[in-house]
Motif scaffolding. Structure first.
Motif, PDB file in Angstrom:
ATOM      1  N   GLN A  66       0.894  -1.150   0.034  1.00 39.28           N
ATOM      2  CA  GLN A  66      -0.005  -0.188  -0.010  1.00 39.28           C
ATOM      3  C   GLN A  66       0.837   1.521   0.081  1.00 39.28           C
ATOM      4  N   LYS A  67       2.100   1.181   0.616  1.00 38.68           N
ATOM      5  CA  LYS A  67       2.872   2.403   0.933  1.00 38.68           C
ATOM      6  C   LYS A  67       3.667   2.576  -0.486  1.00 38.68           C
ATOM      7  N   ALA A  68       4.044   1.378  -1.143  1.00 39.44           N
ATOM      8  CA  ALA A  68       4.672   1.506  -2.361  1.00 39.44           C
ATOM      9  C   ALA A  68       3.928   1.980  -3.398  1.00 39.44           C
ATOM     10  N   TYR A  69       2.463   1.504  -3.612  1.00 40.19           N
ATOM     11  CA  TYR A  69       1.455   1.963  -4.388  1.00 40.19           C
ATOM     12  C   TYR A  69       1.334   3.481  -4.500  1.00 40.19           C
ATOM     13  N   LEU A  70       1.445   4.157  -3.334  1.00 44.07           N
ATOM     14  CA  LEU A  70       1.148   5.438  -3.003  1.00 44.07           C
ATOM     15  C   LEU A  70       2.444   6.132  -3.385  1.00 44.07           C
ATOM     16  N   GLU A  71       3.691   5.526  -3.050  1.00 46.70           N
ATOM     17  CA  GLU A  71       5.013   6.331  -3.511  1.00 46.70           C
ATOM     18  C   GLU A  71       5.061   6.395  -5.045  1.00 46.70           C
ATOM     19  N   GLU A  72       4.619   5.314  -5.684  1.00 43.63           N
ATOM     20  CA  GLU A  72       4.847   5.153  -6.910  1.00 43.63           C
ATOM     21  C   GLU A  72       3.703   5.848  -7.908  1.00 43.63           C
TER      22      GLU A  72
END
Ligand code: FES
Ligand code: FES
Length: 154
Positions: free
Chosen positions: A88-94
């Motif tokens: 979830q964190k990575a989807y936001l960051e990307e």
């Protein structure tokens, strides 16, 4: 009709349903959980994916009678705003989502995969996500995010 007890995101629920009722309908219509989406209804797109005892399954083609008594996790139960899952964190960051319709399936499928595979190669990630569909064409960003999450979990 029969009565079933299902555990979803850590809470127990009792529902009256036809044994063949897809789990997806119970999650969305009875429990008002909006993350698993109806895409194809034929087990071909992955938008409806949830975890059943930690394994990614397609809830559109899983009858409630097979899900009863098992632990079901939806995207809502994967992490919290304060403590998001690495994906979830990575989807936001990307900045992955466009319309967002497919994202439930990609994250839930990748989460089950990353639980079983540490430090996957790009080819292994692609293989694990085979069969998922995104009509917005965000595949490249999705792969970047899954790789980022995998690296953070290594
Ligand atoms: S809606 Fe379940 S796989 Fe497409
Ligand atoms: S982000 Fe729109 S279908 Fe995937």
């Amino acid at each position: 009709m029969a009565r079933y007890t299902i555990r979803v995101d850590g809470s127990s629920h009792t529902v009256d349903a036809d044994p063949e009722m897809p789990l997806l309908y119970v999650l969305r219509d009875d429990l008002q959980l909006s993350n698993p989406h109806f895409g194809c209804g034929l087990s071909q797109c992955g938008a409806c994916t949830v975890h059943l005892d930690g394994k990614a399954i397609r809830s559109c083609s899983t009858p409630i009678s097979q899900a009863a008594g098992h632990d079901i996790t939806t995207l809502k139960g994967l992490g919290t705003e304060a403590n998001p899952h690495p994906l979830q964190k990575a989807y936001l960051e990307e900045q992955v989502p466009q319309c967002g319709y497919c994202i439930n399936g990609w994250i839930m499928t990748a989460a089950a995969f990353l639980n079983t595979k540490k430090k996957p190669t790009d080819a292994e990630i692609k293989q694990a996500l085979t069969g998922l569909k995104c009509r917005c064409g965000t595949h490249t960003a999705i792969l970047r995010a899954v790789k980022r999450a995998a690296d953070s979990m290594a």
